[in-house]
Design a protein around this motif. Sequence first.
Motif, mmCIF file in Angstrom:
data_model
loop_
_atom_site.group_PDB
_atom_site.id
_atom_site.type_symbol
_atom_site.label_atom_id
_atom_site.label_comp_id
_atom_site.label_asym_id
_atom_site.label_seq_id
_atom_site.Cartn_x
_atom_site.Cartn_y
_atom_site.Cartn_z
ATOM 1 N N ALA A 1 -2.326 3.293 -0.265
ATOM 2 C CA ALA A 1 -2.157 4.288 0.790
ATOM 3 C C ALA A 1 -1.313 5.477 0.355
ATOM 4 N N PRO B 1 0.795 -1.235 0.000
ATOM 5 C CA PRO B 1 0.000 0.000 0.000
ATOM 6 C C PRO B 1 0.825 1.282 0.000
ATOM 7 N N ASP B 2 2.046 1.253 0.588
ATOM 8 C CA ASP B 2 2.871 2.465 0.666
ATOM 9 C C ASP B 2 3.929 2.526 -0.436
#
Length: 366
Positions: free
Chosen positions: A73, A27-28
């Motif tokens: 994210a 997500p990052d």
Amino acid sequence: MKTRAAVAVAPETDLEIQELNLDEPRPDELRVKMIASGVCHTDAIIRDQWYPVPQPVVLGHEGAGIVQEVGSAVSGFEVGDKVVIGPSFCSACKQCLSGHPMYCEIFYERNFGVQRGDGSTAFSTEDGESVGSHFFGQSSFAEYTNVPAHGAVKVPEDAPLELLGPLGCGIMTGSGAVLNVLKPKPGSSIIIFGTGAVGMAGMLAAKAAGASTIIMVDIVPERLEFARELGATHTVNSKETDPVEAVKEITGGGAEYALDTTGVPQVFSQMTKSLGVRGHGALVGAAKLGTEAPFDIGTLLVSGITITLVIEGDAVPKEFIPRLIALHQDGRFPFDRLTKTYPFAEINRAFADSAAGTTLKPIITF
């Protein structure tokens, strides 16, 4: 997905180009299609195990490419963005929060651990064997790679990605040590030991800052001549001349600033002795762990000099890399003259040419 990558498998052994599996970005993270990657001295010393980095591993840490996928994210990036990738850092420790992310308290783990914080790697073989990834937050010797989004720096749409990768490490290291740490004043004097890409970048930065006496020291006449061509006011062949005596004669007592890009103990000692009263010297050259250098604390005590050990130019990449690009566009930082491109298939020739000194800054193009 599948990707070709250059894998370090053993010390002092050519990298092997292999087809690997690349997992999904976290997500990052961003998935980046690499356009080019610089080859740095650090890649060579990690391949040769100066630092105990697990192998097999995909090295490369001067990458530039195009965002292919954006983690759930991540904000501030879109598919198609052009990026230069800098080192990884945590963004949360005291050093990161105070504006010095290159001194992140877990910098070594983030950049030399060659895995994510959860122990996973982005690359694996067809047989399921894990291959180290996230070297300096990128492992850019791969056609595609997954990188922490915080280390990526967006650059303009017309930015020449085939040139800009080294701004993420080698060029940033030399120029950042000068512009962010030493901060030479207009009209000042500086001596730089080593005419490789890092030293030359430091020289170009000193010239851009307005230093009027720029002394380059090396043992290769052709490189010293090239340094003159790029803006050095004086050159010293330390095989033939004592650089300490030479700089004292040129400056009338010692340089105001000094930079050691070699990591050689004898050279470090020469740098400390080349400084004038209350001069400031910086070391950026990497040495094997445990290397000690002589420092004459008896004689030098009364000089009041400052010595700083500098990693990655003490830069904030999202601020500093665009500044270097602007200086280059303005014609005041012609680092492109240090580079030579090689196709990915010739990556080992690029390493060899760098080691031989025939190429200052090799750039691999995909």
